[in-house]
Design a protein around this motif. Structure first.
Motif, mmCIF file in Angstrom:
data_model
loop_
_atom_site.group_PDB
_atom_site.id
_atom_site.type_symbol
_atom_site.label_atom_id
_atom_site.label_comp_id
_atom_site.label_asym_id
_atom_site.label_seq_id
_atom_site.Cartn_x
_atom_site.Cartn_y
_atom_site.Cartn_z
ATOM 1 N N LYS A 1 0.769 -1.208 -0.041
ATOM 2 C CA LYS A 1 0.046 0.046 0.019
ATOM 3 C C LYS A 1 0.819 1.419 0.090
ATOM 4 N N GLN A 2 2.134 0.973 0.032
ATOM 5 C CA GLN A 2 3.180 2.151 -0.190
ATOM 6 C C GLN A 2 2.899 3.156 1.001
ATOM 7 N N GLU A 3 2.537 2.818 2.289
ATOM 8 C CA GLU A 3 2.298 3.524 3.125
ATOM 9 C C GLU A 3 3.784 4.296 3.779
ATOM 10 N N PRO A 4 3.274 5.353 4.380
ATOM 11 C CA PRO A 4 4.298 6.187 5.080
ATOM 12 C C PRO A 4 5.014 5.280 6.582
ATOM 13 N N ASP A 5 6.098 5.688 6.626
ATOM 14 C CA ASP A 5 6.859 4.944 7.760
ATOM 15 C C ASP A 5 5.904 5.041 9.053
ATOM 16 N N PHE A 6 5.446 6.056 9.443
ATOM 17 C CA PHE A 6 4.871 6.051 10.916
ATOM 18 C C PHE A 6 3.682 5.067 10.805
ATOM 19 N N MET A 7 3.120 4.740 9.644
ATOM 20 C CA MET A 7 2.134 3.801 9.607
ATOM 21 C C MET A 7 2.603 2.321 9.778
ATOM 22 N N LEU A 8 3.730 1.987 9.129
ATOM 23 C CA LEU A 8 4.307 0.717 9.468
ATOM 24 C C LEU A 8 4.737 0.674 10.969
ATOM 25 N N GLU A 9 5.354 1.732 11.426
ATOM 26 C CA GLU A 9 5.814 1.598 12.915
ATOM 27 C C GLU A 9 4.505 1.308 13.728
ATOM 28 N N TRP A 10 3.457 2.074 13.432
ATOM 29 C CA TRP A 10 2.261 1.695 14.477
ATOM 30 C C TRP A 10 1.772 0.340 14.308
ATOM 31 N N ARG A 11 1.674 -0.182 12.660
ATOM 32 C CA ARG A 11 1.275 -1.764 12.614
ATOM 33 C C ARG A 11 2.266 -2.636 13.418
ATOM 34 N N LEU A 12 3.346 -2.418 13.264
ATOM 35 C CA LEU A 12 4.261 -3.157 14.140
ATOM 36 C C LEU A 12 4.314 -3.236 15.808
ATOM 37 N N ASN B 1 -6.481 -5.859 14.142
ATOM 38 C CA ASN B 1 -6.742 -5.009 13.165
ATOM 39 C C ASN B 1 -5.795 -3.696 12.820
ATOM 40 N N SER B 2 -5.390 -3.213 13.851
ATOM 41 C CA SER B 2 -4.522 -2.327 13.934
ATOM 42 C C SER B 2 -3.135 -2.742 13.057
ATOM 43 N N ALA B 3 -2.720 -3.916 13.224
ATOM 44 C CA ALA B 3 -1.388 -4.719 12.505
ATOM 45 C C ALA B 3 -1.923 -5.036 11.166
ATOM 46 N N VAL B 4 -2.971 -5.425 10.961
ATOM 47 C CA VAL B 4 -3.122 -5.909 9.412
ATOM 48 C C VAL B 4 -4.113 -5.239 8.548
ATOM 49 N N PHE B 5 -4.850 -4.264 9.257
ATOM 50 C CA PHE B 5 -6.036 -3.772 8.560
ATOM 51 C C PHE B 5 -5.514 -3.279 6.997
ATOM 52 N N SER B 6 -6.490 -3.566 6.091
ATOM 53 C CA SER B 6 -5.783 -3.359 4.818
ATOM 54 C C SER B 6 -6.561 -2.141 4.022
ATOM 55 N N ASP B 7 -7.888 -1.904 4.321
ATOM 56 C CA ASP B 7 -8.206 -0.583 3.748
ATOM 57 C C ASP B 7 -9.745 -0.431 4.586
ATOM 58 N N GLY B 8 -10.388 0.554 4.185
ATOM 59 C CA GLY B 8 -11.511 1.086 5.103
ATOM 60 C C GLY B 8 -11.793 2.230 4.238
ATOM 61 N N SER B 9 -12.747 3.147 5.059
ATOM 62 C CA SER B 9 -13.241 4.304 4.676
ATOM 63 C C SER B 9 -12.463 5.357 5.624
ATOM 64 N N PHE B 10 -12.474 6.856 5.033
ATOM 65 C CA PHE B 10 -11.914 7.777 5.794
ATOM 66 C C PHE B 10 -12.832 8.945 5.433
ATOM 67 N N VAL B 11 -13.329 9.669 6.412
ATOM 68 C CA VAL B 11 -14.152 10.812 6.292
ATOM 69 C C VAL B 11 -13.495 12.053 7.019
ATOM 70 N N TYR B 12 -13.382 13.197 6.454
ATOM 71 C CA TYR B 12 -13.197 14.418 7.081
ATOM 72 C C TYR B 12 -14.157 15.461 6.744
ATOM 73 N N VAL B 13 -14.984 15.998 7.649
ATOM 74 C CA VAL B 13 -15.919 16.957 7.180
ATOM 75 C C VAL B 13 -15.292 18.315 8.009
ATOM 76 N N PRO B 14 -14.924 19.422 7.155
ATOM 77 C CA PRO B 14 -14.311 20.480 7.770
ATOM 78 C C PRO B 14 -15.223 21.533 8.528
#
Lengths: 478, 259
Positions: free
Chosen positions: A44-55, A181-194
C-alpha cells in the motif's frame, strides 16, 4: 402459529447474498508475522509512521489472549490459518477501470456505484475483500472541503490527518481484536468534514467479503470538525461458505465542538447454515468520542447476519453537554449468537446518553445485550436512559441482558428498563383475523417492536432495514 | 349466509361445544346469550379460525364456502369479521397503518384497487367522527394505552371500515358506559343491510335494547337450549339464567333449534 413450524421454517430459509464473484484476486498466503505486516504496508506504499504503528500493534497483539467473557461459543480460531490480504488483481483508478464482474456484484447487491445512481443521492465507498474499489461523488464532496475516500488514499493524500486522529479513540492496544486490526488492516473508509460544513448527502460504505480463507480487517475513521455534521451508513454481505471467516473491523469517530456524527450500520454478513456451519465471526470495535462541547454521536445498528456478533459501539462523552445515542436491532436465528450493546462513558458535565436495544431471537439463536453506563466524578448532572427489550420466537432461543452501571457522581441520573416477551399468538391471530397474511402479520409485529430504532435510520435505509428484517424472518410462521 | 351444522369444538382436548346448529340469512341479526362459561366466546373464536379451537365434528358453510378449511385471514378476506372481547395491543404499529393494511388485504382479494392514503383517510375520518373518536387514535399504536371503551370502539371502527358480510361481536357491550354503548349500537345498526348478517354475543340484554335482534338463542353448557324472538332476551333479563336449568330436565338439548 405452530411453534415447531416456526422454528423449523425460520431455520430453513436461505441467505440471498451468498454468491461468489469469479474474479482474479491477489491473495497473500496464510499466516501472520512481522513479514506479512511489512508486506501489507509495502503493498500500500504507506508512510513509515504507519508501518511502525502496525508493528507496535502486532507486538502488543502477540502478548494478548482472545477475550472469553462474551456470551458466545465458538471453536478456537487459528490465526495462522487465514490470509490477511486479498485484492482484485487489477489496480484501480476510477469506476471505468472497475472489473465489470465486480460492478455486476455490486449491482446484484443493489449498491449504487455508477453515475446513474447519482439520483440516489448517496455517496458510496465499496470495499471488496481488502481494498476499496470505488468511491462515488468524490468531486462534489471535495468542493465543500469534505474528504471521503478509501483509507489507503487518505494515507497517501492526507497523512497528517490520519496521523493526528488514527488510534486516538481506539488505540492499537485497546483489545485483542482491535490490536489485530491495527496490525493488518488493509483498507476502509476515511471521512473528514471541515469546520461548519454540513455534509449534503449520506455517505456510505459497502463491505463485501468474497475470497475464501481471508479475514476482513477494515478500518474506518470519521472526523467531524467543529460545527460539522455528517451521516454515514455501512452495509455488509459475504458469500456462503462452510468455513468461518473473521471480520475484525475498527471504527473510530471523532466529533469536535458542536459537531455531530450519525453512524448507521445494516449488517448482513453470511450467518452460517442451519447447523451452524460457516458464517462470519463479526468481532468489531466501534467507538466515538465527543471531544468538544455540545458534540453529538449517534449509533444505529441493524444486525441480522453473522454467525457470531461481538460489538459494542460506544461513546466517550468528553465535552460538556455532549450527547451519545445507541439504537440497536439484533436478530439471531438458527444457531446465530450475538453479544452486543454499548458503552456510554460520561466525562463532561451535563452529558446525556440514550440506549435503545431490541433483540429478536428465533430458532436456537442466542441474543445478549451487554452495556456499560459509566459516570465519572466530573460528570455533573449526567443523564442516561437505557431500554432493552427482547422478543422471543419459539421455545429454544435465548435472550440475556447484562447491564453494568458505574456511577461516581451523585448528581447523575441513570435509568434502566428491560422487558422480555414471546411473540404473541394473540397478536398474530388478531392481525390475521383482519385479513393480513401470517407473514405480513409477523412483519408488522416485529417492525412495530423495532420502530424506535428504525425511526433513527435515514429514510431510505429504514426501508431497506425493514425489508431485510422481513427477509430474515421470512417463513418464520406456518 | 352462515349455516352451522352440528358443530363440536374442543379446546386443549376438552369438549366445549356439543353440536351447535345455527342458520343466519342475509339481513338478519341473531343474538347469542348465555351464562359465563357456556361456550359463547368459543363459538366466536372457532368461527374466526383461532388455532387451538379444534372442530371435532360438524360443518360450517359461509356464503357457499367450507369455512372450516379456511385460514383465519382467508375467512376475513371473504367477509367474516370478529370484534374481539379483548382487543389485542400491537406496540409500535400505528392504528392507521393496521387499518389500511387490513382494508387493502380485503380489497385486493375482492379484485378492487388498493386505497391510497388520501382516500383511506377520508373514509376513516368520517367513521371516526360518527364513533366519537379522536383523530389522534389513528396515530397511536394499535390498542396500546387505549381505554376499555376506546378499544371496543376501535373494533367497531374496524368493522365499519371493513364492511364485512358477517360481523360477530363478542361481548362488545361489556365494560361500556351507556353513552358508549349507544354509539357502538348506532355503528352496528348502520351496518344492517339485507346483504349482511350480524351475530351478537352478549351476556346482558342491555345491548339488545339498542340493536334489536331478529332471533335470540340461549347457549348453555355448549348447547343451544332455547331459540326465540326478542322476547326471549327480555325473559332472561327478568328471570336470569337459572330457570333454564330446571327447564332443561324436560327437553332434548338442541332439538328445537334446528333451522
Amino acid at each position: 402459529m405452530n411453534e415447531n413450524t416456526t422454528v423449523r421454517d425460520a431455520v430453513e430459509q436461505e441467505y440471498r447474498w451468498g454468491f461468489v464473484t469469479p474474479i482474479e484476486q491477489d491473495t497473500f498466503s496464510k499466516g501472520l508475522s512481522e513479514e506479512v505486516v511489512r508486506m501489507i504496508s509495502a503493498k500500500k506504499q504507506e508512510p513509515d509512521f504507519m508501518l511502525e504503528w502496525r508493528l507496535a500493534a502486532l507486538r502488543h497483539w502477540l502478548k494478548q489472549t482472545e477475550p472469553n467473557w462474551a456470551s458466545v461459543h465458538h471453536p478456537p480460531i487459528d490465526y495462522q490459518d487465514m490470509s490477511y490480504f486479498s485484492a482484485p488483481k487489477k489496480a484501480l483508478k476510477d469506476l471505468s477501470e472497475v472489473d465489470p464482474e465486480l460492478l455486476r456484484t455490486y449491482e446484484k447487491l443493489g449498491i449504487p456505484l455508477a453515475e446513474r445512481e447519482a439520483l440516489a443521492g448517496v455517496a458510496v465507498d465499496a470495499v471488496f475483500d481488502s481494498v476499496s474499489v470505488a468511491t462515488t461523488f468524490k468531486d462534489k464532496l471535495a468542493s465543500l472541503g469534505i474528504i471521503f475516500c478509501s483509507f489507503s488514499e487518505a494515507l497517501r493524500e492526507h497523512p497528517e490527518l490520519v496521523r493526528q486522529y488514527l488510534g486516538s479513540v481506539v488505540p492499537h492496544t485497546d483489545n485483542f481484536f482491535a490490536s489485530l486490526n491495527s496490525a493488518v488492516f488493509s483498507d476502509g473508509s476515511f471521512v473528514y468534514v471541515p469546520k461548519g460544513v454540513r455534509c449534503p448527502m449520506e455517505l456510505s460504505t459497502y463491505f463485501r467479503i468474497n475470497a475464501r480463507s481471508t479475514g476482513q480487517f477494515e478500518r474506518t475513521l470519521i472526523i467531524a470538525d467543529e460545527g460539522a455534521h455528517v451521516s454515514y451508513l455501512e452495509g455488509c454481505t459475504a458469500p456462503m461458505r462452510d468455513e468461518n471467516q473473521l471480520h475484525a473491523a475498527v471504527v473510530e469517530l471523532i466529533a469536535l465542538k458542536d459537531a455531530s456524527i450519525k453512524y448507521s450500520t445494516v449488517q448482513n454478513w453470511y450467518p452460517g447454515d442451519k447447523q451452524g456451519r460457516g458464517g462470519i465471526y463479526n468481532f468489531v470495535t466501534k467507538r466515538g468520542e465527543c471531544r468538544g462541547d455540545n458534540a453529538h454521536i449517534s449509533w444505529t445498528q441493524v444486525e441480522t447476519g453473522s454467525a457470531i456478533t461481538w460489538k459494542y459501539p460506544s461513546c466517550i462523552l468528553r465535552g460538556d453537554n455532549s450527547v451519545g445515542e445507541f439504537y440497536s436491532v439484533a436478530v439471531t436465528r438458527n444457531v446465530q449468537q450475538a453479544d452486543t450493546g454499548t458503552k456510554m462513558i460520561h466525562i463532561g458535565k451535563n452529558t446525556r446518553s440514550t440506549v435503545i436495544s431490541k433483540g429478536i431471537s428465533a430458532g436456537h439463536g442466542s441474543n445478549a445485550y451487554r452495556g456499560l453506563i459509566k459516570v465519572l466524578p466530573g460528570a455533573d448532572h449526567a443523564r442516561n436512559y437505557t431500554q432493552c427489550d427482547s422478543l422471543l420466537m419459539g421455545a429454544e432461543c435465548a435472550a440475556h441482558t447484562f447491564p453494568y452501571i458505574e456511577v461516581r457522581n451523585p448528581t447523575a441520573q441513570v435509568e434502566h428498563e428491560a422487558s422480555t416477551g414471546k411473540i404473541g399468538e394473540d397478536q398474530l391471530f388478531y392481525l390475521k383475523s383482519r385479513g393480513l397474511s401470517g407473514e405480513d402479520a409477523l412483519n408488522m409485529i416485529v417492525n412495530g417492536f423495532c420502530k424506535e430504532v428504525f425511526k433513527n435510520l435515514p429514510m431510505e435505509f429504514a426501508v431497506e432495514a425493514q425489508k431485510l428484517l422481513s427477509v430474515s424472518l421470512e417463513g418464520a410462521i406456518g | 349466509m352462515l349455516y352451522i351444522k352440528n358443530l363440536h369444538v374442543a379446546v386443549e382436548g376438552k369438549p366445549i361445544l356439543h353440536g351447535i346448529d345455527l342458520y343466519l340469512r342475509g339481513g338478519e341479526v341473531h343474538a347469542i346469550m348465555g351464562p359465563n362459561g357456556s361456550g359463547k366466546s368459543t363459538l366466536a373464536l372457532a368461527l374466526a379460525g383461532r388455532e387451538g379451537y379444534d372442530v371435532t365434528e360438524g360443518s360450517v358453510n359461509f356464503m357457499g364456502l367450507n369455512l372450516l378449511t379456511m385460514a383465519p385471514e382467508q375467512r376475513a378476506r371473504e367477509g367474516l369479521f370478529l370484534a374481539f372481547q379483548y382487543p389485542v395491543e400491537v406496540p409500535g404499529v400505528a392504528n392507521v397503518q393496521f387499518l389500511k393494511s387490513a382494508l387493502n388485504a380485503r380489497r385486493v382479494h375482492q379484485g378492487l384497487p388498493e386505497l391510497d392514503a388520501m382516500d383511506f383517510l377520508a373514509l376513516v375520518k368520517e367513521q371516526l367522527l360518527q364513533l366519537g373518536l379522536d383523530e389522534s387514535l389513528l396515530y397511536r399504536s394499535v390498542n396500546e394505552g387505549f381505554s376499555g371503551g376506546e378499544k371496543k370502539r376501535n373494533e367497531i371502527l374496524q368493522m365499519l371500515i371493513l364492511a364485512p358480510a358477517l360481523a360477530i361481536l363478542d361481548e362488545t357491550d361489556s365494560g361500556l358506559d351507556i353513552d358508549a354503548l349507544k354509539i357502538v349500537a348506532a355503528g352496528v345498526n348502520r351496518l344492517r343491510d339485507p346483504q349482511r348478517a350480524i351475530l351478537l354475543i352478549t351476556h346482558y340484554q342491555r345491548l339488545l335494547d339498542y340493536i334489536r335482534p331478529d332471533h335470540v338463542h340461549v347457549l348453555d353448557h355448549g348447547r343451544i337450549v332455547r331459540s326465540g324472538g326478542p322476547e326471549l332476551a327480555q325473559k332472561l333479563e327478568a328471570q336470569g339464567y337459572g330457570w333454564l336449568d330446571d327447564d332443561l330436565q324436560q327437553t332434548i338439548p338442541g332439538e328445537e333449534t334446528r333451522p
